[in-house]
Design a protein around this motif. Structure first.
Motif, PDB file in Angstrom:
ATOM      1  N   GLY A 147     -43.295  -8.982 100.428  1.00  0.00           N
ATOM      2  CA  GLY A 147     -44.408  -8.047 100.406  1.00  0.00           C
ATOM      3  C   GLY A 147     -45.205  -8.110 101.687  1.00  0.00           C
ATOM      4  N   VAL A 148     -46.422  -7.577 101.619  1.00  0.00           N
ATOM      5  CA  VAL A 148     -47.324  -7.518 102.766  1.00  0.00           C
ATOM      6  C   VAL A 148     -48.728  -7.883 102.305  1.00  0.00           C
ATOM      7  N   ILE A 149     -49.417  -8.670 103.123  1.00  0.00           N
ATOM      8  CA  ILE A 149     -50.848  -8.928 102.955  1.00  0.00           C
ATOM      9  C   ILE A 149     -51.572  -8.218 104.088  1.00  0.00           C
ATOM     10  N   GLN A 150     -52.625  -7.484 103.744  1.00  0.00           N
ATOM     11  CA  GLN A 150     -53.418  -6.804 104.759  1.00  0.00           C
ATOM     12  C   GLN A 150     -54.875  -7.232 104.685  1.00  0.00           C
ATOM     13  N   LEU A 151     -55.465  -7.480 105.852  1.00  0.00           N
ATOM     14  CA  LEU A 151     -56.900  -7.660 105.995  1.00  0.00           C
ATOM     15  C   LEU A 151     -57.414  -6.470 106.786  1.00  0.00           C
ATOM     16  N   GLY A 172     -59.700  -6.459 116.372  1.00  0.00           N
ATOM     17  CA  GLY A 172     -60.542  -7.251 115.487  1.00  0.00           C
ATOM     18  C   GLY A 172     -60.744  -6.635 114.123  1.00  0.00           C
ATOM     19  N   ARG A 173     -60.137  -5.454 113.874  1.00  0.00           N
ATOM     20  CA  ARG A 173     -60.360  -4.792 112.590  1.00  0.00           C
ATOM     21  C   ARG A 173     -59.651  -5.484 111.433  1.00  0.00           C
ATOM     22  N   GLY A 174     -58.482  -6.098 111.696  1.00  0.00           N
ATOM     23  CA  GLY A 174     -57.760  -6.673 110.581  1.00  0.00           C
ATOM     24  C   GLY A 174     -56.527  -7.451 110.991  1.00  0.00           C
ATOM     25  N   LEU A 175     -55.657  -7.668 109.986  1.00  0.00           N
ATOM     26  CA  LEU A 175     -54.448  -8.448 110.194  1.00  0.00           C
ATOM     27  C   LEU A 175     -53.429  -8.036 109.144  1.00  0.00           C
ATOM     28  N   ASP A 176     -52.179  -7.827 109.585  1.00  0.00           N
ATOM     29  CA  ASP A 176     -51.081  -7.496 108.673  1.00  0.00           C
ATOM     30  C   ASP A 176     -50.062  -8.633 108.720  1.00  0.00           C
TER      31      ASP A 176
END
Length: 209
Positions: free
Chosen positions: A84-88, A67-71
């Motif tokens: 590229g990459v999007i990180q949450l 639940g910490r994030g998303l790549d």
């Protein structure tokens, strides 16, 4: 509501945002070894294919399931090439807030891909996931990243002094730490009104599954 992000694919007019997979290893490693990526992130240098594989197979799945994030891999719709990459990261499910960051491959810069991918992600977060706040942090001298934040409608909230470590090349070719400030930006659902009008292909920002 769920406290983890789903395995998601988001489509825009030019891009597809999807989970990273092992086919991305070579392109991801190449992108992370770029000088600007090394300067503005804490990615280990040199960045190896083993490091890319660990990110894809271990780190990213753990971030999502915890639940910490998303790549998300950002790819060109027509060529499937990794843009590229999007990180949450640092996601707080109680207040429905997360921190967003983006990295773009050197060959793809200047095409508006970071803004397009970030805006599509924000629309998905606010629309589908019912988030209430997205935060971005940009190094004080990273004007390209600041321009992306401005294009998608972010509001500058202030400066965190001496809170960021950037990196510079030394005379012997190695990297040295350089302490600088973070500019903090926020994006709320109401800030998105009209943001897409400034970006090419804005009509494609609402397709996800």
């Amino acid at each position: 509501m769920s406290s983890t992000f789903p395995n998601i694919s988001i489509s825009t007019e030019r891009l597809v945002l999807r989970p990273l997979d092992e086919d991305d290893v070579p392109a991801l490693a190449e992108m992370m070894n770029d000088e600007q990526v090394a300067a503005w992130t804490d990615v280990p240098q040199p960045f190896t294919e083993a490091g890319a594989r660990h990110w894809i197979t271990a780190y990213a799945p753990a971030e999502r399931t915890s639940g910490r994030g998303l790549d998300l891999a950002v790819t060109e719709f027509l060529t499937q090439r990794l843009v590229g990459v999007i990180q949450l990261t640092k996601t707080d499910w109680h207040i429905r807030a997360t921190e967003l960051s983006y990295i773009v491959a050197p060959w793809a810069r200047g095409e508006g891909y970071a803004s397009e991918a970030a805006l599509a992600t924000a629309q998905w977060l606010f629309g589908d996931q019912k988030f209430e706040r997205i935060e971005l942090r940009t190094a004080a001298d990273n004007t390209a990243s600041q321009q992306v934040a401005q294009k998608i409608g972010c509001i500058s909230e202030g400066v965190l002094r001496n809170a960021c470590i950037a990196h510079v090349r030394t005379a012997d070719g190695t990297w040295a730490d350089l302490r600088t400030d973070f500019i903090v930006w926020s994006l709320l659902p109401e800030d998105l009104e009209g943001a897409g009008e400034e970006l090419a292909g804005s009509e494609g920002f609402t397709s996800w599954n």
